[in-house]
Design an enzyme around this catalytic site. Structure first.
Site, PDB file in Angstrom:
ATOM      1  N   LYS A 114       0.882  -1.103  -0.026  1.00  0.00           N
ATOM      2  CA  LYS A 114       0.011  -0.224  -0.126  1.00  0.00           C
ATOM      3  C   LYS A 114       0.864   1.262   0.010  1.00  0.00           C
ATOM      4  O   LYS A 114       0.727   2.243  -0.937  1.00  0.00           O
ATOM      5  CB  LYS A 114      -0.903   0.059   1.335  1.00  0.00           C
ATOM      6  CG  LYS A 114      -1.922   1.257   1.299  1.00  0.00           C
ATOM      7  CD  LYS A 114      -2.470   1.250   2.873  1.00  0.00           C
ATOM      8  CE  LYS A 114      -3.047   0.248   3.198  1.00  0.00           C
ATOM      9  NZ  LYS A 114      -3.967   0.264   4.604  1.00  0.00           N
ATOM     10  N   LYS A 126       3.293  -2.374  11.081  1.00  0.00           N
ATOM     11  CA  LYS A 126       2.131  -2.520  11.912  1.00  0.00           C
ATOM     12  C   LYS A 126       2.409  -2.798  13.469  1.00  0.00           C
ATOM     13  O   LYS A 126       3.300  -3.693  13.534  1.00  0.00           O
ATOM     14  CB  LYS A 126       1.245  -3.549  11.025  1.00  0.00           C
ATOM     15  CG  LYS A 126      -0.226  -3.186  11.281  1.00  0.00           C
ATOM     16  CD  LYS A 126      -0.781  -2.252  10.443  1.00  0.00           C
ATOM     17  CE  LYS A 126      -2.219  -1.704  10.808  1.00  0.00           C
ATOM     18  NZ  LYS A 126      -2.552  -0.932   9.454  1.00  0.00           N
ATOM     19  N   GLY A 165      -2.639   5.392  13.939  1.00  0.00           N
ATOM     20  CA  GLY A 165      -3.919   4.556  14.334  1.00  0.00           C
ATOM     21  C   GLY A 165      -4.270   3.566  13.549  1.00  0.00           C
ATOM     22  O   GLY A 165      -3.716   3.422  12.181  1.00  0.00           O
ATOM     23  N   ASP A 166      -5.134   2.842  14.010  1.00  0.00           N
ATOM     24  CA  ASP A 166      -5.870   1.832  13.321  1.00  0.00           C
ATOM     25  C   ASP A 166      -7.108   1.454  14.133  1.00  0.00           C
ATOM     26  O   ASP A 166      -7.398   2.150  14.985  1.00  0.00           O
ATOM     27  CB  ASP A 166      -5.064   0.396  12.794  1.00  0.00           C
ATOM     28  CG  ASP A 166      -5.392  -0.371  11.940  1.00  0.00           C
ATOM     29  OD1 ASP A 166      -5.425  -0.029  10.575  1.00  0.00           O
ATOM     30  OD2 ASP A 166      -6.333  -1.472  12.252  1.00  0.00           O
ATOM     31  N   SER A 384      -0.691  10.582   6.496  1.00  0.00           N
ATOM     32  CA  SER A 384       0.368  10.412   7.473  1.00  0.00           C
ATOM     33  C   SER A 384       1.624  10.756   6.982  1.00  0.00           C
ATOM     34  O   SER A 384       2.418  11.694   7.786  1.00  0.00           O
ATOM     35  CB  SER A 384       0.453   9.019   7.759  1.00  0.00           C
ATOM     36  OG  SER A 384      -0.520   8.632   8.796  1.00  0.00           O
TER      37      SER A 384
HETATM   38  N1  GLU Z   1      -3.724   1.989   9.754  1.00  0.00           N
HETATM   39  C1  GLU Z   1      -4.009   2.805   8.553  1.00  0.00           C
HETATM   40  C2  GLU Z   1      -3.785   1.883   7.294  1.00  0.00           C
HETATM   41  O1  GLU Z   1      -4.309   0.720   7.516  1.00  0.00           O
HETATM   42  C3  GLU Z   1      -2.951   3.985   8.462  1.00  0.00           C
HETATM   43  C4  GLU Z   1      -1.536   3.707   8.681  1.00  0.00           C
HETATM   44  C5  GLU Z   1      -0.717   5.137   8.906  1.00  0.00           C
HETATM   45  O2  GLU Z   1      -1.445   6.449   8.963  1.00  0.00           O
HETATM   46  O3  GLU Z   1       0.564   5.006   9.057  1.00  0.00           O
HETATM   47  O4  GLU Z   1      -3.298   2.120   6.297  1.00  0.00           O
END
Ligand code: GLU
Length: 451
Positions: A114, A126, A165-166, A384
């Site tokens: 991603k 993560k 966050g997540d 981000s």
């Molecule tokens: N948790 C989000 C994602 O799945 C954002 C990760 C971030 O901003 O570092 O992409």
């Protein structure tokens, strides 16, 4: 045996239940990229696949904290630092009772591709914990975040690893985590993103994932020669940050989002979801969705228990476009068949890997416009990265500037994915396009940096 089958066999260890979602994500990528591996022997020669599917390191630690009743609680914390070939490890923290090493490996692996797709200088990682913020007081969440950071701070830094966050981690949690990091290190730096605006957060970070998913969908529909979302019925699952902001953007562009869900049930409001009420229930009161019908008795609430097993009420409501924004594997083959037979033409994954492999196959077989998560929900991590840029230059961008850059990024990702699919003979297949384009950029960087 083809390269893909061969590789899958090599990596699969089905005996490890925790890793099931990780293998699911990995298998999809390996199948998608097999034409690339066949056409360019450099990737095999440099053992890119073998190196990419193993995280650089997994940090696992104990988190001890005291609840409001003076009881000592113990949770497990993790950070999976997966790959930093394109930039520092970057990816969210998830606080949810289901969190384990396998789930974080799946999320970290998806994050590499991603982040690569955004074209920005960020690697993949993560983390999180099996801590459940639901039902906890503010003070308990603060205590937990402090304890979590006591250990995590050793492994992160603005040039090393920047969590965000997540699920279960929003501005409140990031604020507490940042406060503790600052206390321990005496350093005021952009070590986390998704911070509250007053201490270095970017405008639009909360909106970014949901808005980005809608921008992606608009571009995809346009490129595929379909009618726009304006005036169209849309169904959305989830009631968290991604779902709320997808609903918000859909309303702004004149679409009609009619659903949202939480773990207990689905709200179906045919006149369009009341977003103000939803925000009040979910962001302020942290209440159950069931309360929605107290204010709107004409809307329908369908408890999970009242819908046949194997499917979900939200995907049985006719719509033009669907936005699964809750969690992994929430949309099954049965749901996919319901969406297809009800005339849905577009599915955009706001959550990470919300569609099961069978559901994805059904969408592709019926030629729906299908936007996979690693492309469609990249808006969050893109903003981000904008936050990291603002922190590094001690500057603040306007809402318009962030929004323009987000829109441009999502349009570019969509075009890159679509063109890549075309180049590799799978026109219109955004799953293969995203996997190939994401893999290629990170694989080329790995080759260039040597072992
Ligand atoms: N948790 C989000 C994602 O799945 C954002 C990760 C971030 O901003 O570092 O992409």
């Amino acid at each position: 045996m083809s390269i893909a089958e061969d590789d899958i066999k090599k990596f699969e260890r089905a005996d490890c239940e925790q890793d099931r979602v990780f293998y699911q994500a990995m298998e999809e990528v390996i199948c998608s990229i097999s034409p690339l591996l066949e056409s360019d022997e450099r990737y095999a020669r440099h053992a890119i696949l073998e190196r990419l599917v193993v995280p650089d390191r997994i940090i696992k630690f104990k988190v001890v904290w005291m609840d409001d009743n003076q009881n000592i609680q113990v949770n497990t914390g993790y950070r999976v630092q997966f790959n930093n070939s394109l930039g520092p490890y970057k990816g969210g923290l998830r606080f949810h009772p289901t969190v384990n090493e396998g789930i974080l490996k799946f999320l970290g692996f998806e994050q590499i591709l991603k982040n690569s797709l955004t074209g920005l200088p960020i690697g993949g990682g993560k983390g999180g914990s099996d801590f459940d913020p639901k039902g906890k007081s503010d003070f308990e969440v603060m205590k937990f975040c402090s304890a979590f950071m006591t250990e995590l701070h050793k492994y992160i830094g603005p040039r090393m690893d920047i969590p965000a966050g997540d699920i279960g981690v929003g501005a409140r949690e990031i604020g507490y985590l940042f406060g503790e990091y600052k206390k321990i290190t005496s350093s005021y730096e952009g070590v986390l993103t998704g911070k509250p605006f007053m201490f270095g957060g970017s405008l639009m970070r909360p909106e970014a994932t949901g808005y980005g998913a809608v921008y992606f969908t608009e571009t995809m529909l346009d490129m595929e020669g379909k009618e726009s979302l304006e005036g169209k019925i849309c169904t959305i699952s989830g009631a968290g940050n991604v779902a709320l902001h997808a609903i918000e953007k859909l309303q702004q562009i004149g679409a009609i989002p009619v659903t949202c869900t939480d773990s207990k049930g689905t709200i179906y409001d045919p006149r369009g979801v009341d977003l103000c009420l939803l925000k009040e229930l979910k962001l302020e009161k942290r209440a159950s969705l069931e309360e929605y019908i107290v204010a709107h008795p004409e809307a329908k609430y369908i408890p999970v228990s009242e819908y046949p097993k194997g499917g979900h009420a939200v995907w049985d409501i006719p719509c033009y476009a669907a936005f699964p924004c809750a969690t992994q594997n929430e949309l099954t083959e049965i749901d996919a068949q319901n969406l297809i037979s009800n005339g849905c033409i577009s599915v955009t994954e706001g959550a990470n890997m919300p569609s099961t492999p069978d559901a994805v196959d059904a969408f592709l077989a019926h030629k729906l416009c299908f936007a996979p998560a690693k492309a469609a929900n990249a808006g969050g991590v893109a903003v981000s990265e904008f936050e990291m840029a603002q922190n590094a230059s001690m500057s603040k961008w306007s809402f318009e500037k962030v929004d323009d850059k987000l829109k441009e990024t999502m349009q570019q990702i969509c075009k890159r994915v679509s063109l890549t699919a075309k180049d590799y003979g799978v026109e219109g297949n955004y799953v293969d396009g995203a996997n190939i384009a994401g893999f290629k950029r990170v694989a080329d960087a790995m080759i260039a940096e040597g072992i």
